[in-house]
Design a protein around this motif. Structure first.
Motif, short mmCIF file in Angstrom:
data_model
loop_
_atom_site.label_atom_id
_atom_site.label_comp_id
_atom_site.label_asym_id
_atom_site.label_seq_id
_atom_site.Cartn_x
_atom_site.Cartn_y
_atom_site.Cartn_z
N GLN A 235 5.68 10.00 8.92
CA GLN A 235 5.75 9.36 7.61
C GLN A 235 4.57 8.43 7.31
OE1 GLN A 235 7.01 5.87 6.77
NE2 GLN A 235 8.79 6.28 5.47
N PRO A 236 4.21 7.53 8.23
CA PRO A 236 3.05 6.67 7.93
C PRO A 236 1.75 7.48 7.74
CG PRO A 236 4.26 5.84 9.82
CD PRO A 236 4.81 7.19 9.54
N LYS A 237 1.60 8.55 8.52
CA LYS A 237 0.39 9.37 8.38
C LYS A 237 0.37 10.05 7.01
CE LYS A 237 -1.07 11.82 11.98
NZ LYS A 237 -1.00 12.78 13.10
N LEU A 239 1.90 9.01 4.29
CA LEU A 239 1.64 8.00 3.25
C LEU A 239 0.16 7.64 3.20
CD1 LEU A 239 4.70 5.58 3.61
CD2 LEU A 239 4.10 6.95 1.63
N GLU A 240 -0.44 7.55 4.35
CA GLU A 240 -1.86 7.23 4.42
C GLU A 240 -2.69 8.35 3.80
OE1 GLU A 240 -2.99 4.38 5.44
OE2 GLU A 240 -5.12 4.87 5.22
N TYR A 241 -2.27 9.56 4.08
CA TYR A 241 -3.03 10.71 3.57
C TYR A 241 -2.96 10.80 2.05
CZ TYR A 241 -4.45 15.49 2.68
OH TYR A 241 -5.09 16.59 2.18
N LYS A 245 -4.47 10.42 -3.31
CA LYS A 245 -4.34 11.79 -3.82
C LYS A 245 -3.61 11.87 -5.16
CE LYS A 245 -5.90 13.52 0.10
NZ LYS A 245 -7.22 14.10 0.21
N LEU A 284 6.99 7.41 -2.81
CA LEU A 284 7.22 6.36 -1.82
C LEU A 284 8.71 6.14 -1.59
CD1 LEU A 284 5.97 4.19 -0.02
CD2 LEU A 284 6.04 2.63 -1.95
N GLN A 288 10.79 7.26 1.91
CA GLN A 288 11.36 6.14 2.65
C GLN A 288 12.84 6.36 2.98
OE1 GLN A 288 9.19 2.82 2.54
NE2 GLN A 288 10.19 2.97 4.51
N GLU B 71 11.56 -2.58 -7.26
CA GLU B 71 12.37 -1.63 -6.50
C GLU B 71 12.81 -2.40 -5.26
OE1 GLU B 71 10.77 1.92 -4.09
OE2 GLU B 71 10.91 2.63 -6.15
N TRP B 73 14.67 -3.12 -1.94
CA TRP B 73 15.24 -2.48 -0.74
C TRP B 73 15.94 -3.57 0.06
CZ3 TRP B 73 14.33 2.76 0.94
CH2 TRP B 73 13.57 3.50 0.02
N MET B 87 9.00 0.24 9.47
CA MET B 87 8.64 1.31 8.54
C MET B 87 9.12 0.98 7.14
SD MET B 87 9.49 4.71 10.63
CE MET B 87 8.49 5.66 9.53
N ARG B 90 6.87 -1.87 5.67
CA ARG B 90 5.43 -1.74 5.83
C ARG B 90 4.69 -1.54 4.50
NH1 ARG B 90 4.43 2.15 10.46
NH2 ARG B 90 5.23 0.47 11.73
N ALA B 211 -7.45 10.98 6.43
CA ALA B 211 -7.17 9.55 6.53
C ALA B 211 -6.34 9.20 7.75
CB ALA B 211 -6.44 9.11 5.28
N CYS B 212 -6.00 10.21 8.51
CA CYS B 212 -5.11 9.89 9.63
C CYS B 212 -5.92 9.40 10.80
CB CYS B 212 -4.31 11.10 10.02
SG CYS B 212 -5.34 12.47 10.42
#
Lengths: 757, 212
Positions: A235-237, A239-241, A245, A284, A288, B71, B73, B87, B90, B211-212
């Motif tokens: 998931q973090p990867k 989101l980063e990608y 975009k 997002l 999540q 939003e 949470w 997570m 973050r 970006a990874c």
């Protein structure tokens, strides 16, 4: 006995359809038809109102409401929300004057309501997964060339969805059965309108239904926690990608989602109307939800437990407790996995810093990314056959889930990268070299990786510093390869598989599967066997010996190292090459890898270097003589003979020349070769009844900080010259270069040969 | 039609921003009560642990032209699962770290969460320390000065609220909204609107890098 009161609680926009269609996007609009089958009989006391009101609002789907704003004052208008309350809790009000149901009945109702909440939120969760997969991920994959982890992520979402569909369907079935039981009983004997209806005891089927729910949750809830682990890992990867975009464009382009995003049809009134549902469909938000959802089950089941504990028998209470424990264990499993992933992510960042630019220039831009998580990293000398000679390099070795990447460094910068798919490694030969393959050595701390590529068998000999290091590498390689090669049995099956994958990848086969076969080998690497050929003959055998450095961490292995070298050299004397592995070759790889080096498993030899660097200022103040003495003392740890600095500097060139002398000085060694000294390792060669083909009298010195030629063959050792100690170092070096110019190992600069799938 | 859409279409200068806000804090300090008071203007003494909902949303109007949508949470017991919780916060732009002014231990836990946020969350996250249960001020164990001093030390916002009475709840969220980078959003929208293409400019090939 009491008068009863009943009302159908309208499920509003959160009710559950009879035939919930998970595929048809129009399912949200089928509520009108399904409403007939989703009546819930609700009995509640007045005092329960607030609690019901609060709980019923906390559904996943529609609780997020933002209504009209008053621009002038900035206050929040909640009219729309109050309307929701009216709809959802209309059936919960007990008319004035009616008796209050017993606490047991209230708890029964609350349990039923909690199951319903679980169902409602599950339904919404399923829709979220569908939207995430269909609207965002599928369109993203179609729109551009994405790294493989995006495909893996989408597949993971798909599996999660599939599991939860099964879970939801089971829950729904049980829930309907529960309702049917109640209705049937009411019809037969005690209608809820009947004056004999009992408000003091829960329904007779209450506990049996609860038990059925618990069993189902136990069996199916978070069925495969590994998928959640993978989801949370990626998931973090992801989101980063997608950060740059503009992924929200897919939502805007999707007419149905845009519509669904803001409205649902409220069919509970006589005239259906559009009702704002709150825009929750952002990427997002969707991405999540699973990370949160998995923890919700624990709370949900605990809540159910608290409402049941007074009513259930010990056996069911134990079952409930077990259910909670199981879900907690799964959450802990995911959490612990993520903690490891955090470390892994840090390593991935470091690896990207180290290798990223090189990989992007020489490979596909997502190649490093596609290799996945780095599981193990270290360094060793790798030796392989190249045409008529062997090639040796001290390389950094990076083990991924499906690949072994060998990197040749020059001053902390990668200059060559070779990639071997783990699935292609059909054998790890740990001893008795020569039995299979053509490379042979008596050095004990090594093994051969034999792998397959394009219907040919290749081998790479891995030279390590100690037995512990060898065992660590063998453990990790064997376990990882076993997973990768699951199901591969016959000779050259890998090549067949690869051909099939390559053929189908153009037809839309999974990219990740094709990438697992991706291979990049050194130029001119020579196979030891081709498909259809028999194994090698003895004349093809190439033997070498290793002069490995000895440091603090492998000093306990010095005896074996020297013995192995002496044994083979005495047998073949000058006819075999000596591969000299120097300590600073190892140190430079350790330095290049930095924190990536698996320090917990593999020894490091850089401590001396660190010490040397920390003493830099001091050493600057010392005279050259002092430096020489310092080096001389330090080199003692390598087990080398105590010599003067001058002699030692020369020995970097003539080291192999004085090899026999060196051995005879420190170990008892028969000058003439005898069978007894060859050892059992040579028996394999003797069986062939042919003389071992040796590539010549060379010593390979691995020094990546020096000139490439100097790093390769540096001296000639012959039977005659072993006694010729007066031969000067420079002369020996010159002769060697002149005589074997065409035979010199081209260390380090050979171009890798990529064989894309 | 949702308010943000109509406002955007009717007044071109209207600004709309959406932010993810997380609530963190020890169990039973009133996180969910704060959210419910803000979103639904309701309160119950007998609120159970948060179940079911992924998040709630609420829109506030800062001025006639500026709308901010939160939003929200709310945590639901995931504090125990440190890696999973990280997570969850973050990617948040704002965080309310809630403590109970009648429980000393809750401030310690709040300090832990502030540290976690500063370590793991976005570097520009707006953190607000929130002291709840102001209606029980006679039982107060943590003075306003103490909490304020801690907040000032870390350069984070501080407010005291009562979810039960609703005191300061809206003001607290409004303060958070004012602190958030609203202008950036509108600026970027304007930039997009006015963007022209310079044909002579060479494309940036680095844009598509992994970006990874």
């Amino acid at each position: 006995m009491n008068k009863e009161y009943t009302k159908v609680m309208a499920l509003s926009n959160t009710h559950i359809g009879e035939e919930f269609n998970f595929i048809d996007d129009q399912s949200s609009f089928s509520e009108n038809e399904s409403n007939q089958d989703t009546k819930v009989q609700s009995i509640a006391e007045k005092g329960d109102k607030s609690g019901e009101e609060e709980d019923s609002q906390y559904f996943d789907t529609s609780s997020s409401t933002s209504k009209s704003n008053n621009p002038s004052s900035g206050s929040i208008c909640k009219d729309g929300f109050k309307e929701d309350i009216t709809l959802e809790t209309a059936g919960l009000l007990t008319p004035p004057g009616l008796p209050t149901p017993s606490p047991a009945v209230q708890r029964s109702y609350k349990r039923q309501k909690q199951i319903k909440e679980l169902l409602d939120s599950e339904k919404n969760y399923l829709e979220s997964l569908e939207d995430l997969r269909d609207v965002y991920l599928e369109n993203l994959i179609k729109s551009e060339d994405v790294p493989i982890f995006i495909n893996v992520f989408k597949d993971c979402v798909d599996r999660l969805h599939s599991d939860h569909v099964g879970f939801f369907k089971g829950l729904l079935k049980l829930y309907k059965k529960w309702l049917t039981n109640i209705e049937n009983t009411n019809n037969l004997s005690s209608s809820i309108y009947s004056p004999v209806y009992d408000l003091t005891k829960p329904h007779v089927s209450d506990m049996a239904n609860l038990e059925a729910f618990i069993d189902w949750i136990n069996q199916e809830c978070v069925k495969n926690e590994k998928d959640y682990c993978l989801f949370c890992e990626l998931q973090p990867k992801v989101l980063e990608y997608v950060k740059d975009k503009n992924i929200e464009r897919f939502r805007k382009q999707n007419v149905f989602i845009s519509f669904k995003n803001y409205y649902t049809i409220d069919s509970t009134n006589s005239e259906p109307k559009m009702k704002s549902n709150g825009p929750d469909m952002g990427f997002l938000s969707l991405v999540q939800k699973p990370t949160r959802r998995v923890m919700m089950y624990e709370i949900s089941i605990k809540s159910l437990q608290s409402k049941s504990i007074k009513d259930v028998d010990p056996q069911l209470a134990e079952k409930l407790q077990g259910c909670v424990a199981l879900v907690v264990a799964k959450c802990n499993f995911i959490n612990d996995y993520l903690a490891k992933v955090e470390t892994s992510n840090r390593r991935a960042s470091q690896l990207n810093l180290l290798m990223g630019p090189f990989m992007q220039n020489h490979f596909d831009r997502y190649y490093l990314c596609n290799l996945g998580s780095l599981t193990f990293a270290g360094g060793f000398a790798a030796i392989w056959l190249q045409e008529s000679f062997i090639k040796a390099d001290y390389v950094g070795a990076f083990l991924f889930n499906h690949h072994l990447m060998l990197v040749k460094f020059h001053k902390l910068t990668p200059v060559d990268v070779y990639v071997i798919p783990l699935v292609s490694i059909f054998n790890i030969q740990m001893d008795d070299f020569g039995e299979q393959g053509v490379i042979f050595t008596t050095y004990p701390f090594c093994f051969k990786l034999q792998f397959e590529e394009c219907n040919s068998h290749y081998e790479v000999c891995v030279i390590l510093s100690s037995d512990e290091e060898k065992r660590e590498w063998l453990n990790i390689l064997n376990s990882t390869i076993a997973i990768c090669r699951k199901g591969i049995s016959y000779d050259f099956e890998y090549s067949d598989l690869k051909e099939n994958v390559n053929a189908t990848s153009s037809l839309g086969c999974e990219k990740s599967q094709a990438f697992n076969f991706n291979c990049s080998l050194p130029d001119n690497i020579k196979p030891f066997r081709n498909r259809g050929q028999d194994y090698f003959s003895m004349k093809d055998l190439v033997s070498f010996t290793v002069n490995h450095f000895i440091g603090e961490k492998n000093s306990h292995c010095s005896r074996e190292i020297h013995r192995a070298r002496a044994r083979l050299s005495s047998s073949y004397d000058t006819q075999i090459p000596v591969i000299e592995i120097k300590k600073h070759s190892r140190e430079s790889v350790e330095r290049a890898l930095g924190d990536l080096w698996s320090k917990d498993q593999l020894p490091t030899y850089m401590s001396d270097l660190t010490k040397r660097l920390s003493d830099f200022n001091l050493r600057k103040k010392l005279s050259m003589t002092s430096i020489s003495s310092f080096n001389g003392d330090r080199d003692n740890t390598n087990g080398l003979s105590r010599q003067s600095t001058t002699t030692r500097q020369k020995s970097s060139v003539v080291h192999s020349k004085s090899f026999s002398q060196f051995d005879s000085n420190h170990f008892t060694l028969n000058p003439a070769p005898s069978r007894s000294t060859r050892g059992s390792m040579l028996s394999a060669m003797n069986r062939f009844g042919d003389s071992t083909r040796s590539i010549g009298p060379y010593s390979l010195s691995l020094n990546d900080n020096k000139d490439i030629e100097n790093a390769s063959i540096i001296s000639k050792v012959s039977k005659n010259s072993t006694s010729n100690h007066s031969l000067s170092a420079s002369k020996s070096h010159f002769n060697l270069r002149r005589m074997f110019k065409s035979f010199t190992v081209r260390s380090g600069l050979s171009q890798f040969k990529e064989k894309p799938t | 039609m949702p308010s943000e859409i109509s406002s955007q279409s009717s007044t071109p200068e209207a600004r709309f921003s959406q932010f993810k806000l997380v609530l963190l804090g020890e169990s039973a300090v009133g996180k969910s009560s704060i959210v419910h008071r803000f979103v639904k203007d309701s309160f119950t003494d007998l609120r159970e642990s948060t179940i079911g909902a992924a998040f709630l949303t609420q829109t506030i109007q800062l001025d006639p032209n500026t709308t901010v949508k939160f939003e929200i949470w709310d945590t639901a017991g995931q504090e125990r699962y440190r890696s999973l919780a990280s997570m969850y916060y973050r990617n948040a732009q704002a965080a309310l770290v809630v403590f109970d002014i009648t429980q000393e231990s809750s401030l310690e836990k709040a300090k832990y969460w502030v540290k976690e946020l500063q370590k793991q969350a976005n570097s520009n996250i707006v953190i607000t320390l929130v002291g709840n249960k102001l209606d029980l001020s006679e039982e107060r164990k943590i003075s306003e000065d103490e909490a304020l001093a801690y907040a000032n030390e870390l350069n984070i916002m501080y407010c005291e609220v009562s979810a039960k009475s609703g005191q300061n709840i809206k003001d607290c969220f409004r303060d958070v909204a004012l602190k958030l980078p609203l202008d950036n959003k509108s600026n970027s929208q304007n930039q997009r609107r006015n963007k022209t293409v310079d044909l002579s400019k060479r494309p940036n090939t680095n844009e598509q890098q992994c970006a990874c």
